[in-house]
Scaffold this active site. Structure first.
Site: not given
Ligand code: URA
Length: 439
Positions: A189, A170, A163, A185, A84
């Protein structure tokens, strides 16, 4: 009978800096998801979390609830490793490192996002390849990962839906850059995607969410702590985002650059970062005893063409036209191009990198708002990086645009030469690519 909770009291408690219990967090999040708690109360709580911070136990409770707000995949396989990135400009490393890792025996379930704001999106980029489908079912996705070792889908409603709703709130309440909220967040995932381990690329610099190394380190540590709590292996690399990664920024241009890199002809920084991240994935998957040996394996499969063959198979598996690998003209590229020339001689000192992302949006290559359509063909190709010598009237970059966009291009040109790319008389050292590796 259990405790009775009231949204007002929970917001008030957090406002005063008192730790919330997992039950209070559960009550609030569930109420928000069932629309019993309105957006304005969730917004207030998010702002309190942003200002007061969240304890490790609060962060873990929120992560857990968000993870189980939808489907949770379980590959039950130690060689399933995800990567990620916290997003950046010209970041196309996934298209190189995932095939490398797969060619070295790692299984990679890539669930990726679309471009929004100043950052690009992996899903938009891969869709530059005609026919490529990122909307395959979760079942197909899992089967491809198990049988072939790699699949790429867009964020689905089924994975961590909480999320999606929280992120949207947000985004409009200035609460994105909260370390515990970012942690929950991302981790919700990643946990729901069922990987046994994750390699995190935490970007820092003028084109990243995290502008300082101190902030990036805090995010990395928070992600590592959460991964440990949930029994997942993780390595986090803190890497530079003060200038675009590679030379290309824009969807088709980035896919071309990725294929060039898989052919062994890519920019040095992009190749180095991809090989390094893939090396750590290979190690986490147990396919190499140390990260260094993982990196050696990564270099091997890049050099012998096996990674490129994995990329070809990925395209075929997901209905894309694999002929693009040999013929880039099969992808949409804007018909017009113009070089932006340096006003002065000297050395490239810095980029206002976030602005590069905004200018791509001005051309239509990214999204200002979720509903915007993307033009895959527009973009920038940079000829100079930080520390490079530049002559007066030498090209700093080439802009790819469409007929009718001349006035936008004129404004882009002025912004690049007067504000975004700074030239100095004295030589500036190129920034390090990888600042720190945390495990
Ligand atoms: N990437 C994400 O998936 N979530 C966030 O809150 C910030 C960056």
């Amino acid at each position: 009978m259990g405790d009775r909770f009231f949204p007002y009291e929970i917001i008030d408690k957090k406002k005063r800096g008192i730790e919330l219990s997992p039950e209070e967090i559960k009550y609030f999040l569930n109420g928000f998801l069932t629309k019993e708690i309105p957006d304005y109360q969730m917004s207030a709580l998010l702002m309190c979390c942003f200002i007061r911070g969240m304890s490790q136990s609060e962060t873990a409770a929120l992560t857990d609830l968000m993870t189980f707000s939808g489907h949770v995949l379980d590959f039950n396989d130690e060689s399933v490793i995800d990567k990620h990135s916290l997003g950046g400009i010209g970041d196309k490393a996934s298209f190189i490192l995932a095939p490398i890792a797969t060619a070295a025996g790692v299984k990679v379930p890539m669930m990726a996002g679309r471009s929004l704001g100043f950052t690009g999106g992996t899903v938009d980029k891969i869709e530059s390849i005609p026919g490529f489908r990122t909307d395959i079912s979760l079942e197909k996705f899992q089967n491809h990962v198990k049988q072939f070792g790699l699949a790429l889908i867009g964020q689905t409603e089924q994975i961590a839906p909480a999320d999606k709703q929280l992120y949207a709130l947000r985004d409009v309440t200035a609460t994105i850059d909260s370390i515990p909220l970012i942690t929950a967040s991302i981790m919700s995932k990643k946990l729901a995607e069922g990987a046994a381990g994750i390699v995190m690329d935490v970007k820092v610099g003028s084109g990243a969410f995290m502008k300082t190394k101190k902030e990036a380190r805090l995010v990395a540590k928070s992600l590592l702590q959460t991964a440990k709590r949930f029994n997942r292996k993780m390595t986090a690399l803190i890497t530079d985002m003060n200038q675009p990664l590679g030379f290309a920024v824009g969807n088709t241009l980035e896919i071309i650059e990725s294929i060039e890199t898989l052919k062994g002809r890519g920019p040095k920084d992009l190749q180095k970062l991809s090989v390094e991240l893939a090396g750590h994935m290979i190690h986490l998957a147990g396919k190499a005893s140390t990260p260094a040996k993982g990196i050696t394996k990564a270099k091997e499969v890049l050099k012998n063409g096996k990674a490129l063959e994995v990329f070809r198979k990925l395209i075929i598996n997901q209905d894309g036209n694999e002929k693009v690998i040999g013929d880039y003209s099969l992808m949409k590229l804007a018909s017009q191009k113009i070089d932006i020339l340096s006003k002065e001689a000297g050395y490239v000192k810095s980029f206002k990198n976030e602005h590069v992302g905004h200018l791509l949006n001005d051309l239509g290559g990214g999204r200002k708002m979720k509903k915007n359509e993307i033009d895959h063909g527009v973009g920038f190709y940079f000829h100079k990086k930080i520390g490079d010598k530049v002559k007066k009237d030498e090209a700093l970059l080439t802009v790819y645009f469409n007929k009718g966009q001349e006035s936008i291009v004129e404004s882009i040109k002025n912004q690049f030469i007067n504000d975004i790319i700074k030239i100095s008389k004295t030589k500036t050292d190129a920034p390090d690519l990888i600042y720190e590796i945390l495990t």
